[in-house]
Design a protein around this motif. Sequence first.
Motif, PDB file in Angstrom:
ATOM      1  N   GLY A 365      87.626 -31.153 -23.639  1.00  0.00           N
ATOM      2  CA  GLY A 365      88.290 -32.065 -24.563  1.00  0.00           C
ATOM      3  C   GLY A 365      89.546 -31.461 -25.158  1.00  0.00           C
ATOM      4  N   LEU A 366      89.482 -30.190 -25.548  1.00  0.00           N
ATOM      5  CA  LEU A 366      90.659 -29.514 -26.088  1.00  0.00           C
ATOM      6  C   LEU A 366      91.774 -29.458 -25.052  1.00  0.00           C
ATOM      7  N   TRP A 367      91.403 -29.175 -23.809  1.00  0.00           N
ATOM      8  CA  TRP A 367      92.395 -29.096 -22.740  1.00  0.00           C
ATOM      9  C   TRP A 367      93.025 -30.467 -22.470  1.00  0.00           C
ATOM     10  N   GLN A 368      92.214 -31.518 -22.464  1.00  0.00           N
ATOM     11  CA  GLN A 368      92.740 -32.861 -22.219  1.00  0.00           C
ATOM     12  C   GLN A 368      93.694 -33.292 -23.323  1.00  0.00           C
ATOM     13  N   MET A 369      93.352 -33.017 -24.579  1.00  0.00           N
ATOM     14  CA  MET A 369      94.247 -33.382 -25.682  1.00  0.00           C
ATOM     15  C   MET A 369      95.547 -32.585 -25.617  1.00  0.00           C
ATOM     16  N   GLU A 370      95.470 -31.329 -25.202  1.00  0.00           N
ATOM     17  CA  GLU A 370      96.684 -30.527 -25.051  1.00  0.00           C
ATOM     18  C   GLU A 370      97.566 -31.092 -23.938  1.00  0.00           C
ATOM     19  N   ARG A 371      96.951 -31.473 -22.846  1.00  0.00           N
ATOM     20  CA  ARG A 371      97.708 -32.035 -21.730  1.00  0.00           C
ATOM     21  C   ARG A 371      98.384 -33.352 -22.129  1.00  0.00           C
ATOM     22  N   ILE A 372      97.657 -34.204 -22.853  1.00  0.00           N
ATOM     23  CA  ILE A 372      98.219 -35.473 -23.304  1.00  0.00           C
ATOM     24  C   ILE A 372      99.373 -35.238 -24.274  1.00  0.00           C
ATOM     25  N   TYR A 373      99.192 -34.284 -25.179  1.00  0.00           N
ATOM     26  CA  TYR A 373     100.260 -34.001 -26.147  1.00  0.00           C
ATOM     27  C   TYR A 373     101.541 -33.567 -25.441  1.00  0.00           C
ATOM     28  N   TRP A 376     103.279 -36.543 -23.533  1.00  0.00           N
ATOM     29  CA  TRP A 376     103.866 -37.659 -24.266  1.00  0.00           C
ATOM     30  C   TRP A 376     104.650 -37.253 -25.510  1.00  0.00           C
ATOM     31  N   LYS A 377     104.827 -35.968 -25.787  1.00  0.00           N
ATOM     32  CA  LYS A 377     105.463 -35.546 -27.041  1.00  0.00           C
ATOM     33  C   LYS A 377     106.922 -35.958 -27.157  1.00  0.00           C
ATOM     34  N   ASP A 378     107.587 -36.215 -26.022  1.00  0.00           N
ATOM     35  CA  ASP A 378     108.993 -36.613 -26.060  1.00  0.00           C
ATOM     36  C   ASP A 378     109.184 -38.123 -25.937  1.00  0.00           C
ATOM     37  N   ALA A 379     108.093 -38.877 -25.930  1.00  0.00           N
ATOM     38  CA  ALA A 379     108.195 -40.338 -25.812  1.00  0.00           C
ATOM     39  C   ALA A 379     108.832 -40.915 -27.069  1.00  0.00           C
ATOM     40  N   LYS A 380     109.722 -41.874 -26.893  1.00  0.00           N
ATOM     41  CA  LYS A 380     110.453 -42.458 -28.019  1.00  0.00           C
ATOM     42  C   LYS A 380     110.078 -43.903 -28.289  1.00  0.00           C
ATOM     43  N   GLY A 381     109.659 -44.624 -27.256  1.00  0.00           N
ATOM     44  CA  GLY A 381     109.331 -46.033 -27.432  1.00  0.00           C
ATOM     45  C   GLY A 381     108.111 -46.237 -28.320  1.00  0.00           C
ATOM     46  N   GLU A 382     108.082 -47.358 -29.027  1.00  0.00           N
ATOM     47  CA  GLU A 382     106.982 -47.626 -29.963  1.00  0.00           C
ATOM     48  C   GLU A 382     105.637 -47.678 -29.269  1.00  0.00           C
ATOM     49  N   GLU A 383     105.619 -48.099 -28.006  1.00  0.00           N
ATOM     50  CA  GLU A 383     104.367 -48.228 -27.272  1.00  0.00           C
ATOM     51  C   GLU A 383     103.784 -46.889 -26.838  1.00  0.00           C
ATOM     52  N   GLU A 384     104.627 -45.838 -26.814  1.00  0.00           N
ATOM     53  CA  GLU A 384     104.153 -44.527 -26.359  1.00  0.00           C
ATOM     54  C   GLU A 384     104.263 -43.427 -27.413  1.00  0.00           C
ATOM     55  N   ALA A 385     105.090 -43.627 -28.446  1.00  0.00           N
ATOM     56  CA  ALA A 385     105.362 -42.551 -29.407  1.00  0.00           C
ATOM     57  C   ALA A 385     104.121 -42.138 -30.198  1.00  0.00           C
ATOM     58  N   TRP A 386     103.139 -43.003 -30.277  1.00  0.00           N
ATOM     59  CA  TRP A 386     101.937 -42.719 -31.063  1.00  0.00           C
ATOM     60  C   TRP A 386     100.958 -41.806 -30.339  1.00  0.00           C
ATOM     61  N   ILE A 387     101.085 -41.692 -29.027  1.00  0.00           N
ATOM     62  CA  ILE A 387     100.057 -41.032 -28.225  1.00  0.00           C
ATOM     63  C   ILE A 387      99.973 -39.539 -28.510  1.00  0.00           C
ATOM     64  N   ALA A 388     101.101 -38.828 -28.433  1.00  0.00           N
ATOM     65  CA  ALA A 388     101.079 -37.374 -28.632  1.00  0.00           C
ATOM     66  C   ALA A 388     100.585 -36.982 -30.026  1.00  0.00           C
ATOM     67  N   PRO A 389     101.077 -37.613 -31.110  1.00  0.00           N
ATOM     68  CA  PRO A 389     100.538 -37.259 -32.429  1.00  0.00           C
ATOM     69  C   PRO A 389      99.050 -37.544 -32.567  1.00  0.00           C
ATOM     70  N   PHE A 390      98.582 -38.613 -31.921  1.00  0.00           N
ATOM     71  CA  PHE A 390      97.153 -38.932 -31.991  1.00  0.00           C
ATOM     72  C   PHE A 390      96.333 -37.884 -31.255  1.00  0.00           C
ATOM     73  N   ALA A 392      97.205 -34.794 -30.842  1.00  0.00           N
ATOM     74  CA  ALA A 392      97.257 -33.596 -31.683  1.00  0.00           C
ATOM     75  C   ALA A 392      96.255 -33.685 -32.826  1.00  0.00           C
ATOM     76  N   ALA A 393      96.141 -34.872 -33.440  1.00  0.00           N
ATOM     77  CA  ALA A 393      95.184 -35.057 -34.532  1.00  0.00           C
ATOM     78  C   ALA A 393      93.749 -34.885 -34.044  1.00  0.00           C
ATOM     79  N   LEU A 394      93.445 -35.430 -32.863  1.00  0.00           N
ATOM     80  CA  LEU A 394      92.101 -35.284 -32.304  1.00  0.00           C
ATOM     81  C   LEU A 394      91.813 -33.836 -31.927  1.00  0.00           C
ATOM     82  N   GLN A 395      92.826 -33.143 -31.411  1.00  0.00           N
ATOM     83  CA  GLN A 395      92.633 -31.743 -31.039  1.00  0.00           C
ATOM     84  C   GLN A 395      92.379 -30.884 -32.277  1.00  0.00           C
ATOM     85  N   MET A 396      93.161 -31.102 -33.336  1.00  0.00           N
ATOM     86  CA  MET A 396      92.949 -30.339 -34.566  1.00  0.00           C
ATOM     87  C   MET A 396      91.590 -30.649 -35.178  1.00  0.00           C
ATOM     88  N   GLY A 397      91.198 -31.917 -35.156  1.00  0.00           N
ATOM     89  CA  GLY A 397      89.882 -32.274 -35.669  1.00  0.00           C
ATOM     90  C   GLY A 397      88.770 -31.590 -34.906  1.00  0.00           C
TER      91      GLY A 397
END
Length: 460
Positions: A365-373, A376-390, A392-397
């Motif tokens: 799970g930690l590896w998957q969240m890191e890969r997703i972050y 998608w961390k450079d995504a700018k569009g509203e439909e994708e910009a939420w993914i990387a921060p989310f 990161a939040a799940l990984q920290m949790g």
Amino acid sequence: MLDLIFLAFIFYLLLLGLKRPFLWVLLYVYIDILAPQRIGYSLITSLPVSLIAFAAAFGGWLVLDRKEGARFSVRQGLMLALLAYCWWTTGNADFPEEAATKWDWVWKALLFAIFLPFTLTTRARIEALALMLVLAVATIVIGTGLKTVLGGGGYENLKFFVNDNSGIYESSTLATVAIGLIPMIWWFTRHGTVFRPHWLVTAFAVALTFACLLVPIGTEARTGLLCIAALGVLLLRYTRKRMLFIAGAGVLGLAALPFLPQSYYDRMATLAEPGGDESASTRVAVWEWTLDYVAEKPLGGGFDSYRGNRFAYIMPVKEVAGNTTTVEYKQVVDEGRAFHSAIFEVLGEQGWPGLLIWLVLHGLGLWQMERIYRRWKDAKGEEEAWIAPFAAALQMGALIYIVGALFQGIAYQPVMLMLVGLQIGLNSYCARIDSALQSHERSARRRDAIVSKIRGAVAA
């Protein structure tokens, strides 16, 4: 009146679920975390509201809900394997009756976590589940924070909605969960769509974060202090002005010191001298016993196998007479002490195979969240910009949970297993987006190739 309010709310959501079956999933999450059937006084305590919501969530998805995008993942397979292995060890447990009691809630927590990702097929559903997790825990945290501010805290003195020291209502568990959800709380201030970013949302996040930080103080849970430290370290990765962040955290910490009760200082002091505290001393002794136990039974002894332990250890006992303090070392004999660590809990109950599955489940799970972050961390569009921060939040949790789980027997904590389900849902959602993008790119390349051939033919 309290029973009637709870029942009216539950009945209302059951009715709404006839049109939107996913609401029944959220209802079960709410009931499983808050446990209104244990808060009430009369009618609700006699109704199987948890079972009703559990059946509605599964049945609603099977009969009424859409299945597009649902898929079975590797981590769901790991949880299924852990569930099957726990069933086997329960049937061969050292203490069959006690093991059966724990099995009664563990299988539900694991089964629901396996089922949950099937329902998380859209951004709206992923966000709705995260919001329900935050608000259900916030209901407990806000009350705890208020009582702490008003002087109602203290180790084993702070009263929750449910006072039986189990589940999320156990002080160290609540402290771990509260701190672990702080990154997700702040995700909603920037990317929420149910409650759009607004100064009121930010103000609530500030107040709720403060209440979360008060939980380890009000409960005097030592694990909570370690989780706060872990959160501070993890946030450094996402902070641009790190030195300012470190300085600000230090100033806030120093400013809070005069307001902390002396009992809190005394409780936290045992972190530096674990040998001087009976609770801390027994943890080390239990862990040593567990290693010896699995050396003889590598497949584990089933749930609550700790009940067979017995050991002796030496600890200092202080006696104060006037201005004189004497320390005498005494031998303490103890038995039937809990594991006080998720690692040793799984090891002692499920042996090395169970521990391997549990570690791979969370490590993946930690590896998957890191890969997703990173994806998608450079995504700018509203439909994708939420993914990387989310992610990161799940990984920290998850990391904060692991820190807390090192010193608590919370290997099967339902809230944390729901977070695992949320991680799997996000990973599957991102995989579908990537698959669609790749398909679109292939179509575009084919189209460009055809256009190029046509132009070549026309030119000839």
